[in-house]
Design a protein around this motif. Structure first.
Motif, PDB file in Angstrom:
ATOM      1  N   GLN A  98       0.841  -1.192   0.000  1.00 14.61           N
ATOM      2  CA  GLN A  98       0.000   0.000   0.000  1.00 14.61           C
ATOM      3  C   GLN A  98       0.874   1.239   0.000  1.00 14.61           C
ATOM      4  N   ALA A  99       0.704   2.027  -1.031  1.00 10.69           N
ATOM      5  CA  ALA A  99       1.404   3.307  -1.133  1.00 10.69           C
ATOM      6  C   ALA A  99       0.499   4.391  -0.560  1.00 10.69           C
ATOM      7  N   PRO A 100       1.078   5.507  -0.107  1.00  8.44           N
ATOM      8  CA  PRO A 100       0.269   6.590   0.460  1.00  8.44           C
ATOM      9  C   PRO A 100      -0.820   7.048  -0.491  1.00  8.44           C
ATOM     10  N   GLY A 101      -2.046   7.118   0.013  1.00  5.47           N
ATOM     11  CA  GLY A 101      -3.162   7.589  -0.791  1.00  5.47           C
ATOM     12  C   GLY A 101      -3.742   6.569  -1.748  1.00  5.47           C
ATOM     13  N   LYS A 102      -3.220   5.339  -1.687  1.00  5.11           N
ATOM     14  CA  LYS A 102      -3.704   4.290  -2.599  1.00  5.11           C
ATOM     15  C   LYS A 102      -4.284   3.123  -1.804  1.00  5.11           C
TER      16      LYS A 102
END
Length: 127
Positions: free
Chosen positions: A38-42
């Motif tokens: 999980q990437a930031p904002g995703k």
């Protein structure tokens, strides 16, 4: 049940890392183990999953050939070997577990189907 992920870090593009996830409190061979990121904002994204003795695996298409999932039943540990890393691989990587008597299917692509999660390990790839 506890899943403990480790092995993340900072690496240059093209480099490699091996993540580990140690499981306790469950019958390891009765669970499919998966890696998500999980990437930031995703949203949390499926990476790979593996069944029981490793005879059945599933990968997200974009990671095939670069990532390899494996498991050591004697150590109750699942691994994710990542090579040729790219800046877009930067994310927090999570291991998860869901019970299954069957080999890996598309069911294992969905994060909501997992019963247990580790705390995540950060992978940062610099360009």
């Amino acid at each position: 049940v506890q899943l403990q992920a480790s092995g993340g870090g900072l690496v240059q593009a093209g480099g490699s890392l091996r993540l580990s996830c140690s499981a306790s409190g469950l019958t390891f061979t009765a669970y499919i183990m998966g890696w998500f990121r999980q990437a930031p904002g995703k949203e949390r994204e499926f990476v790979a999953a593996i069944f029981n003795n490793g005879g059945s695996t599933l990968y997200e298409d974009s990671m095939k050939g670069r990532f390899t999932i494996s498991r050591d039943t004697a150590k109750n540990t699942v691994y994710l070997q990542m090579s040729d890393l790219k800046p877009e691989d930067t994310a927090t990587y999570y291991c998860g577990a869901h019970p299954s008597r069957l080999p890996v299917t598309q069911f294992s692509r969905t994060a909501a189907n997992y019963h247990y999660w580790g705390q995540g390990t950060q992978v940062t790839v610099s360009s």
